[in-house]
Design a protein around this motif. Structure first.
Motif, mmCIF file in Angstrom:
data_model
loop_
_atom_site.group_PDB
_atom_site.id
_atom_site.type_symbol
_atom_site.label_atom_id
_atom_site.label_comp_id
_atom_site.label_asym_id
_atom_site.label_seq_id
_atom_site.Cartn_x
_atom_site.Cartn_y
_atom_site.Cartn_z
ATOM 1 N N LEU A 170 46.860 42.972 45.058
ATOM 2 C CA LEU A 170 46.303 41.585 45.322
ATOM 3 C C LEU A 170 45.200 41.345 43.926
ATOM 4 C CD1 LEU A 170 46.236 40.358 49.020
ATOM 5 C CD2 LEU A 170 48.010 40.011 47.177
ATOM 6 N N PHE A 171 44.241 42.198 43.949
ATOM 7 C CA PHE A 171 43.489 41.748 42.820
ATOM 8 C C PHE A 171 43.871 41.635 41.450
ATOM 9 C CE2 PHE A 171 40.648 43.209 46.333
ATOM 10 C CZ PHE A 171 39.709 42.191 46.297
ATOM 11 N N SER A 172 44.936 42.363 41.341
ATOM 12 C CA SER A 172 45.599 42.225 40.063
ATOM 13 C C SER A 172 46.562 40.983 39.700
ATOM 14 C CB SER A 172 46.679 43.249 39.847
ATOM 15 O OG SER A 172 46.200 44.840 39.729
ATOM 16 N N LEU A 173 46.598 40.570 41.077
ATOM 17 C CA LEU A 173 47.454 39.039 40.918
ATOM 18 C C LEU A 173 46.581 37.938 40.993
ATOM 19 C CD1 LEU A 173 50.252 40.025 43.442
ATOM 20 C CD2 LEU A 173 50.457 39.901 40.975
ATOM 21 N N GLY A 174 45.068 38.058 40.850
ATOM 22 C CA GLY A 174 44.031 37.189 40.804
ATOM 23 C C GLY A 174 43.485 36.899 42.344
ATOM 24 N N PHE A 175 43.728 37.592 43.144
ATOM 25 C CA PHE A 175 42.971 37.373 44.593
ATOM 26 C C PHE A 175 41.346 37.407 44.426
ATOM 27 C CE2 PHE A 175 41.368 39.697 48.670
ATOM 28 C CZ PHE A 175 41.582 38.342 49.545
ATOM 29 N N GLU A 176 40.729 36.322 45.160
ATOM 30 C CA GLU A 176 39.324 35.975 44.860
ATOM 31 C C GLU A 176 38.673 36.316 46.540
ATOM 32 O OE1 GLU A 176 39.798 32.045 43.636
ATOM 33 O OE2 GLU A 176 39.397 32.653 41.506
ATOM 34 N N GLY A 177 39.562 36.493 47.335
ATOM 35 C CA GLY A 177 38.738 36.902 48.709
ATOM 36 C C GLY A 177 37.938 38.156 48.928
ATOM 37 N N THR A 178 38.216 38.625 50.094
ATOM 38 C CA THR A 178 37.620 39.922 50.593
ATOM 39 C C THR A 178 38.720 40.665 51.032
ATOM 40 O OG1 THR A 178 35.501 39.060 50.955
ATOM 41 C CG2 THR A 178 35.932 40.997 52.116
ATOM 42 N N LEU A 225 39.962 49.307 42.611
ATOM 43 C CA LEU A 225 39.704 48.037 42.884
ATOM 44 C C LEU A 225 38.685 47.543 41.657
ATOM 45 C CD1 LEU A 225 39.161 48.579 46.631
ATOM 46 C CD2 LEU A 225 40.562 46.908 45.798
ATOM 47 N N GLU A 226 37.761 48.365 41.391
ATOM 48 C CA GLU A 226 36.744 48.111 40.254
ATOM 49 C C GLU A 226 37.448 47.842 38.907
ATOM 50 O OE1 GLU A 226 32.454 49.627 41.825
ATOM 51 O OE2 GLU A 226 33.611 50.882 40.187
ATOM 52 N N GLU A 227 38.362 48.643 38.570
ATOM 53 C CA GLU A 227 39.344 48.434 37.475
ATOM 54 C C GLU A 227 40.019 46.963 37.544
ATOM 55 O OE1 GLU A 227 42.037 51.724 37.303
ATOM 56 O OE2 GLU A 227 40.463 53.059 36.307
ATOM 57 N N ARG A 228 40.228 46.658 38.784
ATOM 58 C CA ARG A 228 40.853 45.291 38.765
ATOM 59 C C ARG A 228 39.924 44.023 38.953
ATOM 60 N NH1 ARG A 228 44.055 49.384 40.149
ATOM 61 N NH2 ARG A 228 46.148 49.144 40.116
ATOM 62 N N GLY A 229 38.785 44.374 38.730
ATOM 63 C CA GLY A 229 37.759 43.175 38.601
ATOM 64 C C GLY A 229 37.070 42.836 40.236
ATOM 65 N N ALA A 230 37.183 43.776 40.979
ATOM 66 C CA ALA A 230 36.669 43.570 42.401
ATOM 67 C C ALA A 230 35.333 44.177 42.339
ATOM 68 C CB ALA A 230 37.469 44.090 43.257
ATOM 69 N N GLN A 231 34.453 43.454 43.272
ATOM 70 C CA GLN A 231 33.009 44.188 43.531
ATOM 71 C C GLN A 231 33.239 44.760 44.729
ATOM 72 O OE1 GLN A 231 29.882 41.291 43.945
ATOM 73 N NE2 GLN A 231 28.528 42.745 44.920
ATOM 74 N N VAL A 232 32.974 46.130 44.807
ATOM 75 C CA VAL A 232 33.119 46.956 45.857
ATOM 76 C C VAL A 232 31.770 47.564 46.359
ATOM 77 C CG1 VAL A 232 34.218 49.428 46.514
ATOM 78 C CG2 VAL A 232 35.290 48.016 44.696
#
Length: 350
Positions: free
Chosen positions: A185-193, A34-41
């Motif tokens: 989804l985070f690879s596809l630009g997901f901005e939610g939770t 997840l962090e590799e895909r830009g998410a805050q975990v």
């Protein structure tokens, strides 16, 4: 067509152990992806939360635990979901007893391996020789070979790899499949939770999720729980791309959220079936023939709605599968593709 990136991710995740009650090592793997895909975990007890730049825009939840065994004594292994759920005795609970009868011969000759629950460090491998219900303890006991040095409390996972046969993804898919989709989804630009919960197979995941909403939730906590949905044969599973629900055995889902999903499916030409209507129609026929009706099922969504008095509300979206809770559970690649597409559309609409 499913992207190679998603297939590679699912292949990697399905090989990582995540036995019910011993999911910590899988959380560590998810955190990295997840962090590799830009998410805050953020980690909580029994819960991993991944957020984008608009965390309240859309909220999805998937459980990450899978079935396996727990060592409960010298060369003794029991089904992890029963131990984690404190169901060490059967007291005429229809769901547990039905599951027990199905499991007894399901995993014979299946290769397994033991691991450290926190780190995931490998502790040896073996094979299941047989299983039986102990008449004294009234619980399911597994006979294994090769794990005689494993100590009590050690989780034992089924050795699994993703297979793709005739356009179907195959493996122990419940529920690593939809968890992989949320990561993707985070690879596809997901901005939610995205929520990843532990111990759903033991009926406990809703507790961890509800604690988060009690800490941080607002006045509208519209949640979409994603999962697989079992059918008794491939033809029935392939009758639709997606499965929706208006309710389960615990609660009626949020009507507005369910109607939204139905509308988006229709607009995007994604075929769907309401599982509760499907079960109820089948039960009407069973009553006429004198058979016992089947349960509507118990989902994470229904449990959290009922327990929170609708502090958390929403609906569920599922991928139809065949071979429920086996090493050969399969889902049509077109259904998975439709599922990813629908979640992307929901994210944009919300």
């Amino acid at each position: 067509m499913l992207s190679l990136e998603f297939i590679d991710l699912l292949k990697a995740l399905i090989r990582q152990p995540s036995v019910v009650g011993a999911e910590h090592s899988f959380f560590r793997v998810l955190q990295r992806e997840l962090e590799e895909r830009g998410a805050q975990v953020t980690w909580y007890e029994g819960l991993l939360v991944a957020q984008g730049s608009r965390p309240l825009s859309a909220m999805f939840s998937a459980h990450i635990d899978r079935h396996g065994l727990i060592c409960t004594g010298p060369d003794e292994f029991q089904y992890a979901a029963f131990i984690s759920g404190n169901r060490t005795d059967l007291l005429n609970n229809s769901v547990s007893e039905e599951l027990m009868s199905k499991i007894t011969g399901r995993f014979q000759s299946v290769p397994v391996y033991a691991y450290e629950p926190w780190s995931g460090v490998y502790r040896g491998n073996g094979i299941i020789r047989s299983s039986h219900v102990c008449e004294f303890r009234n619980n399911l006991i597994f006979e294994t070979e090769g794990l005689d040095t494993v100590v009590a409390g050690t989780p034992v996972a089924f050795k699994d790899r993703l297979k793709i046969t005739n356009g179907r993804l195959e493996g122990q898919l419940d529920n690593v499949l939809t968890a992989a989709v949320l990561v993707h989804l985070f690879s596809l630009g997901f901005e939610g939770t995205a929520f990843f919960t532990a111990q759903e197979e033991a009926g406990k995941s809703w507790r961890y999720l509800l604690e988060w909403f009690r800490r941080f939730g607002g006045s509208t906590n519209r949640l979409f729980v994603v999962d697989t949905s079992p059918f008794r044969d491939i033809e029935a599973a392939n009758g639709q791309l997606l499965v929706l629900r208006e309710k389960d055995a615990n609660a009626t889902f949020n009507r507005e959220a369910t109607t939204l999903i139905e509308r988006l499916c229709q607009e995007n030409r994604l075929s769907f079936l309401y599982k509760n209507r499907y079960v109820e129609a089948g039960n009407a026929q069973r009553v006429l023939s004198g058979e016992k009706p089947r349960s509507l099922g118990s989902t994470e969504m229904g449990r959290i709605i009922a327990a929170s008095n609708r502090l958390v509300d929403g609906t569920t979206i599922q991928i139809p599968t065949f071979g429920y809770h086996t090493m050969e559970e399969s889902a049509d690649a077109e259904s998975v593709e439709a599922f990813i597409r629908l979640l992307t559309v929901i994210s944009q609409v919300l």
